[in-house]
Scaffold this motif. Structure first.
Motif, PDB file in Angstrom:
ATOM      1  N   THR A  10      21.966  35.147  60.950  1.00 56.34           N
ATOM      2  CA  THR A  10      21.110  34.050  61.491  1.00 56.34           C
ATOM      3  C   THR A  10      19.704  33.968  61.646  1.00 56.34           C
ATOM      4  O   THR A  10      18.962  35.077  61.521  1.00 56.34           O
ATOM      5  CB  THR A  10      21.666  33.827  63.110  1.00 56.34           C
ATOM      6  N   ASP A  11      19.007  32.828  61.411  1.00 60.69           N
ATOM      7  CA  ASP A  11      17.684  32.697  61.473  1.00 60.69           C
ATOM      8  C   ASP A  11      17.450  32.895  63.226  1.00 60.69           C
ATOM      9  O   ASP A  11      18.434  32.820  64.064  1.00 60.69           O
ATOM     10  CB  ASP A  11      17.190  31.397  61.049  1.00 60.69           C
ATOM     11  N   LEU A  12      16.036  33.274  63.479  1.00 56.57           N
ATOM     12  CA  LEU A  12      15.857  33.348  64.851  1.00 56.57           C
ATOM     13  C   LEU A  12      15.098  32.259  65.480  1.00 56.57           C
ATOM     14  O   LEU A  12      15.888  31.633  66.438  1.00 56.57           O
ATOM     15  CB  LEU A  12      15.179  34.771  65.132  1.00 56.57           C
ATOM     16  N   ASP A  13      14.065  31.878  65.110  1.00 56.23           N
ATOM     17  CA  ASP A  13      13.283  30.847  66.061  1.00 56.23           C
ATOM     18  C   ASP A  13      13.709  29.562  66.027  1.00 56.23           C
ATOM     19  O   ASP A  13      14.195  28.930  64.888  1.00 56.23           O
ATOM     20  CB  ASP A  13      11.624  30.883  65.334  1.00 56.23           C
ATOM     21  N   ARG A  14      14.180  29.078  66.918  1.00 52.95           N
ATOM     22  CA  ARG A  14      14.841  27.456  67.013  1.00 52.95           C
ATOM     23  C   ARG A  14      16.219  27.535  66.563  1.00 52.95           C
ATOM     24  O   ARG A  14      16.727  26.637  66.266  1.00 52.95           O
ATOM     25  CB  ARG A  14      13.952  26.582  66.323  1.00 52.95           C
ATOM     26  N   THR A  15      16.847  28.815  65.969  1.00 50.15           N
ATOM     27  CA  THR A  15      18.149  29.153  65.975  1.00 50.15           C
ATOM     28  C   THR A  15      18.821  29.704  67.056  1.00 50.15           C
ATOM     29  O   THR A  15      19.359  29.362  67.718  1.00 50.15           O
ATOM     30  CB  THR A  15      18.457  29.407  64.490  1.00 50.15           C
ATOM     31  N   LEU A  16      18.687  31.117  66.706  1.00 49.90           N
ATOM     32  CA  LEU A  16      19.259  31.908  67.830  1.00 49.90           C
ATOM     33  C   LEU A  16      18.429  31.896  69.112  1.00 49.90           C
ATOM     34  O   LEU A  16      18.796  31.865  70.189  1.00 49.90           O
ATOM     35  CB  LEU A  16      19.340  33.506  67.494  1.00 49.90           C
ATOM     36  N   GLY A 204      20.889  28.460  60.520  1.00 43.47           N
ATOM     37  CA  GLY A 204      19.317  28.169  60.352  1.00 43.47           C
ATOM     38  C   GLY A 204      19.086  26.928  60.933  1.00 43.47           C
ATOM     39  O   GLY A 204      19.801  26.110  61.322  1.00 43.47           O
ATOM     40  N   ASP A 205      17.685  26.563  60.658  1.00 44.93           N
ATOM     41  CA  ASP A 205      17.215  25.286  61.380  1.00 44.93           C
ATOM     42  C   ASP A 205      16.124  24.844  60.481  1.00 44.93           C
ATOM     43  O   ASP A 205      15.737  23.452  60.706  1.00 44.93           O
ATOM     44  CB  ASP A 205      16.614  25.563  62.800  1.00 44.93           C
ATOM     45  N   SER A 206      15.639  25.372  59.647  1.00 48.77           N
ATOM     46  CA  SER A 206      14.295  24.913  59.138  1.00 48.77           C
ATOM     47  C   SER A 206      14.179  25.109  57.550  1.00 48.77           C
ATOM     48  O   SER A 206      15.369  25.756  56.962  1.00 48.77           O
ATOM     49  CB  SER A 206      13.242  25.186  59.679  1.00 48.77           C
ATOM     50  N   GLY A 207      13.039  24.611  56.902  1.00 46.03           N
ATOM     51  CA  GLY A 207      13.072  24.617  55.321  1.00 46.03           C
ATOM     52  C   GLY A 207      13.188  26.166  54.828  1.00 46.03           C
ATOM     53  O   GLY A 207      13.767  26.295  53.813  1.00 46.03           O
ATOM     54  N   ASN A 208      12.759  27.040  55.338  1.00 48.65           N
ATOM     55  CA  ASN A 208      13.090  28.263  54.665  1.00 48.65           C
ATOM     56  C   ASN A 208      14.505  29.030  54.743  1.00 48.65           C
ATOM     57  O   ASN A 208      14.700  30.059  54.266  1.00 48.65           O
ATOM     58  CB  ASN A 208      11.927  29.462  55.231  1.00 48.65           C
ATOM     59  N   ASP A 209      15.243  28.227  55.690  1.00 50.51           N
ATOM     60  CA  ASP A 209      16.620  28.509  55.495  1.00 50.51           C
ATOM     61  C   ASP A 209      17.539  28.013  54.608  1.00 50.51           C
ATOM     62  O   ASP A 209      18.834  28.018  54.637  1.00 50.51           O
ATOM     63  CB  ASP A 209      17.331  28.086  57.023  1.00 50.51           C
ATOM     64  N   LEU A 210      17.071  26.787  53.967  1.00 50.20           N
ATOM     65  CA  LEU A 210      17.797  26.075  53.082  1.00 50.20           C
ATOM     66  C   LEU A 210      18.565  26.731  51.853  1.00 50.20           C
ATOM     67  O   LEU A 210      19.689  26.558  51.644  1.00 50.20           O
ATOM     68  CB  LEU A 210      17.075  24.898  52.506  1.00 50.20           C
TER      69      LEU A 210
HETATM   70 MG   LIG Z   1      13.929  28.837  62.559  1.00 55.44          MG
END
Ligand SMILES: [Mg+2]
Length: 284
Positions: A10-16, A204-210
């Motif tokens: 998982t991504d961290l900021d604004r995801t976990l 994830g939540d943002s562009g660099n997770d796509l």
């Molecule tokens: Mg994030």
């Protein structure tokens, strides 16, 4: 056929980490901690943060300690050994060999010619990551597009990642070797562990997770993702033919509002890995 969960990444900021503007589900992190406690899968954090910042966040938000950390947008990998995290030295070596045209000096010069671009602090830079702020936010997307084109022409082995830190209101622009993204680093780890793509969960939540969300894993986009990211994700998933591997959190399930960590639980439930609340009670 039921898949087994082998890797939860998982991504961290604004995801976990629930460090955005939406309401935090009170039991969200506790549910996650309980879910991963007696795990027979690997827990991997995959973030733009550096190692120290990941560990600080883990403490701040009461998150479980991961087995593996991928930091600085895929450019660093660490494996836990006892209480320590050991950097995977093979990874930067591999990156260097696979990006012969990588040139940090040239990249810095090229981007800093833009009036609105400035370098992020030194601890956000590493031999395979050059990171900038783009200002003002209103013109940052256009600036990122222009710079990305120029960079693609001059250094074909480089890739760019544009994302917005909504909490800070900052536009972030990272340049990495094309072989060093969140997806590539996760793929390196997955192959090393010998696991199948479809037994990997990524949230994830943002562009660099796509890229990682559409990497053929079971992907969940937490509900707090902005509409532009949702659209971009579905477009990308269609192109890659992996729409049925993507889940957009709705906040209508048993795990709460679908924001941040509660979205991870909702995604895990969607893929049949987390129980519904009802089953959870029956287990006890
Ligand atoms: Mg994030």
């Amino acid at each position: 056929m039921k898949r087994t969960l082998k890797i939860l990444c998982t991504d961290l900021d604004r995801t976990l980490f629930p460090n955005g503007q939406q309401a935090v589900e009170p039991e969200g992190m506790n549910n996650f901690v309980e879910f991963v406690r007696d795990r027979n899968f690997r827990l991997i954090y995959n973030s733009g943060r550096c190692k120290q910042e990941i560990l600080e966040g883990v403490k701040e938000f009461g998150a479980p300690a991961p087995d593996i950390m991928i930091g600085e947008v895929g450019t660093k990998i660490y494996f836990r050994e006892g209480e320590e995290y050991r950097e995977e030295r093979e990874w930067p070596k591999w990156l260097g060999e696979n990006t012969p045209d990588w040139d940090v000096g040239l990249l810095r010069d090229l981007v800093l010619r833009e009036a609105g671009a400035r370098l992020q602090p030194e601890y956000h830079q590493n031999p395979f990551k050059v990171s900038f702020f783009l200002e003002p936010l209103s013109t940052a997307p256009a600036m990122a597009d222009k710079l990305s084109q120029e960079i693609r022409q001059k250094i074909p082995g480089a890739t760019t990642v544009y994302s917005v830190d909504e909490t800070e209101g900052e536009a972030l622009f990272d340049i990495l070797p094309a072989a060093a993204t969140k997806l590539h680093a996760l793929e390196y780890v997955r192959r090393k562990l010998g696991e199948k793509r479809e037994e990997v969960f990524f949230s994830g939540d943002s562009g660099n997770d796509l890229e990682a969300l559409t990497g053929g894993y079971c992907g969940a986009l937490v509900r707090n993702a902005i509409p532009e990211v949702k659209e971009a994700l579905m477009e990308r998933a269609q192109k890659a033919g992996v729409e049925d591997m993507i889940y957009l959190c709705q906040g209508d399930g048993p795990w709460g509002n679908g924001y941040f960590v509660s979205g991870i639980m909702e995604g895990l439930a969607h893929f049949g890995w987390a129980p519904s609340r009802k089953e959870k009670r029956a287990d006890k």
